[in-house]
Design a protein around this motif. Structure first.
Motif: not given
Length: 173
Positions: A39-40, A42-46, A113-114, A168-171
């Motif tokens: 959930x966290x 998805x929030x960061x991606x949004x 990936x996550x 939580x890390x993503x490109x």
């Protein structure tokens, strides 16, 4: 005689318990979908997508205006010039669609990936739980027809996974 019957009864009941299989079920998908970390994530991606979505909306509006302009030029331009305008518009539209596709694919890869990281954590926790509780077989809740809720360990595993902190890390796109 009573001793023999008693001994036979003890042997039979001991052997049935000794040979029984400890089976549990869990809803794997439920654990993934209801994970706090996802959930966290998805929030960061949004939040990361806001800027790009606004740019896409502007570009889409420009394409719509361009199409309306071409519609108005139909009566004025010769067919060769109109075809050039339409071809130019189609190229712009294809480029826009490619950008959208790359954008969606980028975030889809990040999410997968996550989720894979979460799946690995679930499997680690499940393996440890199975060893600690001497569980012989764990079935996914979608792979059986009927069971008692007493063998469902979804909430136990879900709580353990939710208590696990996942970075939580993503490109960013």
């Amino acid at each position: 005689m009573i001793i023999k019957i008693f001994l036979i009864f003890i042997v039979i009941s001991f052997s049935t318990n000794a040979l029984s299989t400890n089976i549990k079920v869990l809803d794997f998908q439920h654990i993934i979908e209801n994970n706090i970390n996802i959930s966290n994530f998805y929030d960061k991606i949004d939040k990361d997508q806001i800027f790009h979505k606004e740019n896409f909306k502007k570009e889409e509006l420009n394409l719509k205006n361009e199409l309306e302009r071409i519609e108005k030029l139909k009566l004025i331009l010769e067919s060769a010039e109109l075809e050039k305008e339409i071809e130019n518009y189609n190229n712009q539209l294809n480029n826009f669609n490619d950008k959208i596709q790359k954008f969606n694919l980028h975030y889809e890869i990040q999410i997968n990936n996550f989720k894979n990281r979460i799946v690995n954590i679930i499997l680690e926790i499940l393996k440890q739980y199975s060893e600690d509780n001497k569980i012989d077989l764990v079935l996914d809740s979608n792979n059986y027809i009927l069971s008692s809720n007493s063998i469902n360990i979804t909430d136990i595993i879900k709580d353990k996974v939710n208590n696990k902190s996942i970075e939580i890390n993503f490109e960013k796109y």
